[in-house]
Design a protein around this motif. Structure first.
Motif, PDB file in Angstrom:
ATOM      1  N   THR A 413      10.306 -39.724 -62.930  1.00 40.34           N
ATOM      2  CA  THR A 413       9.438 -39.523 -61.843  1.00 40.34           C
ATOM      3  C   THR A 413       9.567 -38.260 -61.614  1.00 40.34           C
ATOM      4  O   THR A 413      10.759 -37.387 -61.733  1.00 40.34           O
ATOM      5  CB  THR A 413       9.779 -40.332 -60.603  1.00 40.34           C
ATOM      6  OG1 THR A 413      10.741 -40.174 -60.062  1.00 40.34           O
ATOM      7  CG2 THR A 413       9.533 -41.956 -60.880  1.00 40.34           C
ATOM      8  N   HIS A 415       8.491 -35.708 -57.811  1.00 38.24           N
ATOM      9  CA  HIS A 415       7.950 -35.284 -56.574  1.00 38.24           C
ATOM     10  C   HIS A 415       8.240 -34.448 -55.806  1.00 38.24           C
ATOM     11  O   HIS A 415       9.548 -33.834 -56.173  1.00 38.24           O
ATOM     12  CB  HIS A 415       8.398 -36.913 -55.864  1.00 38.24           C
ATOM     13  CG  HIS A 415       9.900 -36.911 -55.638  1.00 38.24           C
ATOM     14  ND1 HIS A 415      10.674 -37.527 -56.534  1.00 38.24           N
ATOM     15  CD2 HIS A 415      10.789 -36.473 -54.680  1.00 38.24           C
ATOM     16  CE1 HIS A 415      12.018 -37.623 -55.895  1.00 38.24           C
ATOM     17  NE2 HIS A 415      11.856 -36.855 -54.887  1.00 38.24           N
ATOM     18  N   TRP A 416       7.611 -33.986 -54.967  1.00 37.90           N
ATOM     19  CA  TRP A 416       7.699 -32.869 -54.283  1.00 37.90           C
ATOM     20  C   TRP A 416       8.317 -33.164 -52.919  1.00 37.90           C
ATOM     21  O   TRP A 416       7.693 -34.194 -52.398  1.00 37.90           O
ATOM     22  CB  TRP A 416       6.346 -31.997 -53.797  1.00 37.90           C
ATOM     23  CG  TRP A 416       6.106 -31.147 -55.046  1.00 37.90           C
ATOM     24  CD1 TRP A 416       5.332 -31.391 -56.174  1.00 37.90           C
ATOM     25  CD2 TRP A 416       6.466 -30.001 -55.361  1.00 37.90           C
ATOM     26  NE1 TRP A 416       4.979 -30.652 -56.957  1.00 37.90           N
ATOM     27  CE2 TRP A 416       6.072 -29.463 -56.757  1.00 37.90           C
ATOM     28  CE3 TRP A 416       7.373 -28.801 -54.816  1.00 37.90           C
ATOM     29  CZ2 TRP A 416       6.343 -28.158 -56.984  1.00 37.90           C
ATOM     30  CZ3 TRP A 416       7.741 -27.607 -55.146  1.00 37.90           C
ATOM     31  CH2 TRP A 416       7.152 -27.416 -56.512  1.00 37.90           C
ATOM     32  N   LYS A 417       8.869 -32.442 -52.052  1.00 36.63           N
ATOM     33  CA  LYS A 417       9.477 -32.854 -50.872  1.00 36.63           C
ATOM     34  C   LYS A 417       9.922 -31.517 -50.112  1.00 36.63           C
ATOM     35  O   LYS A 417      10.369 -30.635 -50.671  1.00 36.63           O
ATOM     36  CB  LYS A 417      10.741 -33.692 -50.735  1.00 36.63           C
ATOM     37  CG  LYS A 417      11.991 -33.313 -51.676  1.00 36.63           C
ATOM     38  CD  LYS A 417      12.899 -34.381 -51.097  1.00 36.63           C
ATOM     39  CE  LYS A 417      14.295 -33.909 -51.658  1.00 36.63           C
ATOM     40  NZ  LYS A 417      15.323 -34.930 -51.766  1.00 36.63           N
ATOM     41  N   VAL A 422       8.767 -36.466 -48.041  1.00 39.49           N
ATOM     42  CA  VAL A 422       8.141 -36.696 -49.557  1.00 39.49           C
ATOM     43  C   VAL A 422       6.602 -36.319 -49.564  1.00 39.49           C
ATOM     44  O   VAL A 422       5.979 -36.912 -48.778  1.00 39.49           O
ATOM     45  CB  VAL A 422       8.407 -38.018 -50.429  1.00 39.49           C
ATOM     46  CG1 VAL A 422       7.566 -37.980 -51.638  1.00 39.49           C
ATOM     47  CG2 VAL A 422       9.824 -38.195 -50.687  1.00 39.49           C
ATOM     48  N   SER A 424       4.407 -35.293 -52.326  1.00 41.50           N
ATOM     49  CA  SER A 424       3.686 -35.610 -53.502  1.00 41.50           C
ATOM     50  C   SER A 424       4.758 -36.372 -54.566  1.00 41.50           C
ATOM     51  O   SER A 424       5.897 -36.053 -54.559  1.00 41.50           O
ATOM     52  CB  SER A 424       3.077 -34.416 -53.975  1.00 41.50           C
ATOM     53  OG  SER A 424       2.527 -34.669 -55.492  1.00 41.50           O
ATOM     54  N   GLN A 425       3.915 -37.284 -55.477  1.00 43.68           N
ATOM     55  CA  GLN A 425       4.649 -37.860 -56.350  1.00 43.68           C
ATOM     56  C   GLN A 425       4.125 -38.000 -57.715  1.00 43.68           C
ATOM     57  O   GLN A 425       4.347 -38.534 -58.641  1.00 43.68           O
ATOM     58  CB  GLN A 425       4.938 -39.475 -56.030  1.00 43.68           C
ATOM     59  CG  GLN A 425       5.614 -39.466 -54.834  1.00 43.68           C
ATOM     60  CD  GLN A 425       5.770 -41.302 -54.403  1.00 43.68           C
ATOM     61  OE1 GLN A 425       5.295 -42.004 -55.282  1.00 43.68           O
ATOM     62  NE2 GLN A 425       6.550 -41.444 -53.495  1.00 43.68           N
ATOM     63  N   ASP A 426       3.105 -36.776 -58.058  1.00 42.07           N
ATOM     64  CA  ASP A 426       2.566 -36.720 -59.068  1.00 42.07           C
ATOM     65  C   ASP A 426       2.814 -35.388 -60.026  1.00 42.07           C
ATOM     66  O   ASP A 426       2.146 -35.023 -60.728  1.00 42.07           O
ATOM     67  CB  ASP A 426       1.243 -36.968 -59.143  1.00 42.07           C
ATOM     68  CG  ASP A 426       0.478 -35.924 -57.908  1.00 42.07           C
ATOM     69  OD1 ASP A 426       1.169 -35.225 -57.646  1.00 42.07           O
ATOM     70  OD2 ASP A 426      -0.786 -35.898 -57.962  1.00 42.07           O
ATOM     71  N   LEU A 429       1.460 -30.143 -56.225  1.00 43.73           N
ATOM     72  CA  LEU A 429       1.595 -29.891 -54.562  1.00 43.73           C
ATOM     73  C   LEU A 429       0.486 -29.108 -54.021  1.00 43.73           C
ATOM     74  O   LEU A 429       0.483 -27.657 -54.451  1.00 43.73           O
ATOM     75  CB  LEU A 429       2.995 -29.449 -54.008  1.00 43.73           C
ATOM     76  CG  LEU A 429       3.226 -29.171 -52.551  1.00 43.73           C
ATOM     77  CD1 LEU A 429       2.833 -30.555 -51.820  1.00 43.73           C
ATOM     78  CD2 LEU A 429       4.555 -28.527 -52.134  1.00 43.73           C
ATOM     79  N   CYS A 444      11.163 -29.614 -55.777  1.00 45.17           N
ATOM     80  CA  CYS A 444      10.632 -30.306 -56.651  1.00 45.17           C
ATOM     81  C   CYS A 444      11.844 -31.199 -57.561  1.00 45.17           C
ATOM     82  O   CYS A 444      12.572 -30.321 -57.790  1.00 45.17           O
ATOM     83  CB  CYS A 444       9.715 -29.679 -57.985  1.00 45.17           C
ATOM     84  SG  CYS A 444       9.159 -30.706 -59.221  1.00 45.17           S
TER      85      CYS A 444
END
Length: 794
Positions: A413, A415-417, A422, A424-426, A429, A444
């Motif tokens: 996976t 994801h951005w945080k 969190v 975004s998870q794709d 961003l 990321c």
């Protein structure tokens, strides 16, 4: 004193005789002499020939009976008491009681003696000297008993002419041994040897009487075998210490099998205590070092979690034999070095993936296949790639877009945080309408969920530029005008904004996250109290300013009190409305419940049912009139004139009339009625009843129990009136409480624009230390308030 017969010749004693009175005479050829022998150092009668002892007893007539305990049991170092009682017939005043011990078979030694009324004494040079006494009751007392004191004691009574007699008692001394000590053999024990090997030795010290050792294997006792030709046998030895205590030693010998490699061995010492009690003490448990050949081998990975890059890996190879043989390791057929049965790899990489093999050779079982294999998998994740990678500078209100990618050995996976949030998870961003809050570091993170801890991450920064913006400032608070006040002004902006204060004071600037904070300390003058202090910020993109008000502490408190009063008013109002709702609920009539019999008939009469078929009144009774045995009915012809009804009341019927609920029939027309006068007798029946014509009506008669009721209408409504009175009283109390609370709060927190304040301003008697100011946004009201004081002073 001992009285002995001393012989002056070698003639046999059988030739002597005694008189009946006990005096001695001489035979024709032998002279018999009576001799008094002292007690000390003279042999007792037991040392004489048996014939002499027998002859001595026959010299006296009478009977002496001696009674002692068969045995006396005592613990080591305690005190032993040996009782002795006797009876003499005929009675004798010349009685002596003596205690003897049997030192050796056939030899006795006196240890103590006593005569009635005399003083008890103990003999010297005996094993009990200094520790033995004889009491007035002839009980022998031995202090600090030792195991060596275990003798056969005899209590002897000499009663002059009555004769001599004695009785033996056995003294038994007990002492518990120490906990047994068990040790495994230091010699190697091999499975398959034809001779038995010494497995273990057990020693139990200092016990009395002599204890014994019992062997256990897996909590099961082993038979005590002393024959050395058996596969399992024990060899025991006993040592008597100088203290008289016993130390016992036992060794266990056996021919073990491979099944004994996990067996647990233990020894127990069994010993006796007073009262024929048998006790035991257990040793610690041991296992034996048993040597046996290997038959199989195992090769396992000791890491509990999936292996990832950077982990330390440990693989263990072992066989089911003892001792362990030598091991060889290979990876993909190539030799690698291990340590004994362990193969350790430090900080593994994805290149360490492969097949690892362990091989062992046991020369005691050369034909056995002792090998194992492990296919090692190393999980990984590539570094995270962020596009664009450099910090992004965006104007306030703009947008920014990042892409994040990575690769891994398993499903992963991305994801951005920002911080812990969190976003975004794709892997994409996108931030539109950028504000100063969006500035900062973004991360990321790539991860493999199936492998705990396998992650990779990269960070980028967002810089937001634009004109400065001031956060809503907090109001400054002072006790009185003229005090020093500290004000804070926080502003966003990039480049960092410059601060200007009006009026100025002692200023300091700090950075808190994405904002710059300026703190100023200044005096709360009349102008500051009126207009506040102004914070101005600016940078190359613009500027901003805000006024920060300053208020008195008392004004803040009054505002808080008014807020609390408003909350309490809301609470009391809710209680009042709830009370009114309850009252309304109690006074509202409910729909009729079909329990009693409801009839459209004047409530002051009772009808007498006519004779109808049973189906008209009840399917369960032959005639409805039989269902009213307690009522007095007064039937009158239907042509009688109707009477005038007074004091109407509801009179239910008893017993009930039963009809099916599915199809209740109409109530039949009564043939006559009985007028009820409430003022008459307790039966409520008037002596001059009048009949009424039957009015047409219908009634449904549900199944319920009804009874004859006498009374007025007021009695029926008495309960409802009580409820109304109680509800009204509760409402009045709530209103009084509400009024009292409003009055109390009004007296406690006075409003700044009350009549009293206006009067004080008009008279010019305002306290110079307190300034109360009302601000408004309307210019004409402010001007009016400022111009009011001069005109009043004129």
């Amino acid at each position: 004193m001992w009285l002995l017969l001393s012989l002056t010749s070698n003639q046999p004693l059988s030739q002597s005789y005694t008189s009946q009175s006990g005096s001695h005479v001489a035979s024709l050829s032998t002279l018999i002499k009576l001799t008094v022998v002292p007690n000390s150092n003279q042999k007792d009668t037991t040392s004489m020939p048996n014939s002499v002892s027998a002859a001595a007893k026959t010299l006296c007539s009478g009977e002496v009976t001696v009674t002692v305990a068969p045995k006396v049991e005592v613990l080591k170092d305690e005190t032993a008491k040996l009782p002795c009682t006797y009876s003499v017939s005929p009675a004798s005043s010349n009685t002596v009681v003596e205690w003897y011990i049997d030192e050796q078979p056939g030899t006795r030694k006196r240890v103590a003696f006593r005569s009635p009324g005399g003083e008890g004494k103990s003999d010297e040079a005996t094993p009990l000297s200094g520790r033995v006494t004889i009491g007035e009751d002839f009980t022998l007392t031995i202090l600090s008993v030792k195991p060596s004191d275990e003798f056969v004691f005899s209590c002897q009574v000499t009663a002059g002419p009555a004769g001599v007699n004695d009785a033996p008692t056995k003294l038994k001394v007990f002492f518990a041994p120490e906990k047994p000590d068990i040790k495994a053999s230091n010699q190697a024990i091999y499975v398959g040897d034809t001779d038995s090997s010494e497995i273990s030795i057990c020693v139990a010290k200092n016990g009395h009487p002599q204890p014994r050792i019992i062997w256990f294997k897996d909590d099961q006792p082993l038979p005590e075998v002393k024959d050395m030709k058996e596969k399992t046998y024990m060899v025991s030895s006993v040592v008597k210490e100088a203290s008289g205590l016993y130390t016992i030693k036992s060794s266990l010998n056996m021919q073990p099998t491979k099944a004994d490699k996990d067996s647990v061995f233990q020894c127990t010492v069994e010993y006796s205590m007073p009262g024929d009690e048998i006790k035991q003490k257990k040793s610690d448990s041991i296992t034996i070092n048993l040597n046996y050949p290997s038959e199989t081998a195992t090769f396992e990975l000791l890491n509990p979690d999936p292996v990832k890059e950077g982990d330390n890996v440990t693989m263990k190879c072992e066989t089911d034999g003892n001792p362990q043989p030598e091991f060889e390791f290979t990876k993909d057929g190539k030799p690698i070095i291990g340590q004994g049965g362990l193969l350790m790899l430090k900080s593994v990489k994805r290149t360490d993936v492969g097949e690892y093999m362990c091989t062992a050779i046991d020369y005691d079982n050369i034909e056995a296949d002792l090998s194992g294999k492990i296919a090692l998998a190393v999980h990984y994740i590539d570094p995270v790639s962020v596009t664009p990678a450099e910090p992004q500078v965006v104007m306030f209100g703009g947008k920014v877009d990042w892409q994040c990618k990575t690769k891994a050995s398993a499903q992963h996976t991305v994801h951005w945080k920002k911080g812990s949030e969190v976003l975004s998870q794709d892997g994409t961003l996108l931030i539109e309408g950028v504000s100063y809050d969006n500035a900062g570091e973004y991360m990321c993170v790539g991860a493999v969920p199936s492998v705990p801890g396998l992650t990779a991450q990269a960070s980028v920064n967002l810089i937001v530029k634009g004109k400065p913006l001031i956060e809503t400032p907090a109001v400054g608070v002072v006790e009185k005008e003229g005090d020093m006040v500290t004000l804070k002004c926080s502003a966003y902006g990039s480049p960092a904004p410059q601060f200007t204060w009006e009026p100025s004071g002692k200023e300091s600037v700090s950075v808190e996250g994405n904002k710059v904070v300026s703190t100023v300390t200044l005096q709360a003058t009349a102008e500051v109290m009126k207009n506040g202090a102004t914070c101005k910020v600016s940078n190359e993109h613009g500027k901003d300013s805000k006024a920060i008000l300053v208020s008195l502490q008392r004004a803040i408190d009054n505002s808080s009190n008014r807020g609390s009063a408003f909350s309490l008013l809301l609470l009391l109002t809710s209680l009042l409305l709830s009370g009114l709702f309850v009252v309304q609920t109690l006074l509202t009539p409910h729909p009729a419940i079909p329990s009693p019999l409801h009839l459209p008939i004047p409530p002051s009469i009772v009808f007498t049912p006519p004779s109808h078929p049973p189906s008209l009144f009840s399917p369960y009774a032959p005639h409805p009139a039989s269902r009213y045995p307690k009522l007095n009915h007064f039937p009158y012809p239907s042509s009688s004139s109707p009477p005038r009804i007074k004091h109407p009341q509801i009179i239910p019927l008893s017993p009930p009339l039963h009809y099916p609920k599915s199809n209740p029939p109409p109530f039949p027309t009564p043939s006559s009625f009985t007028v009820i006068n409430p003022s008459s007798s307790p039966q409520c029946l008037s002596s001059s009843s009048k009949s009424l014509p039957a009015p047409p009506f219908r009634a449904s008669i549900p199944t319920s129990h009804v009874s004859l009721h006498c009374g007025t209408v007021a009695d029926q409504h008495q309960g409802g009136s009580s409820v109304v009175v109680i509800a009204v009283v509760v409402c009045v109390l709530l209103l009084l409480l509400l009024v009292a609370l409003i009055y109390f709060l009004n007296k406690k927190s006075k409003l700044p624009c009350g009549k009293k304040d206006k009067k004080e301003v008009a008279s010019g008697e305002v306290n110079s230390d307190i300034v109360v100011e009302m601000k408004t946004d309307k210019a004409n009201e402010e001007a009016g308030l400022l111009n009011k004081r001069p005109s009043t002073q004129q």
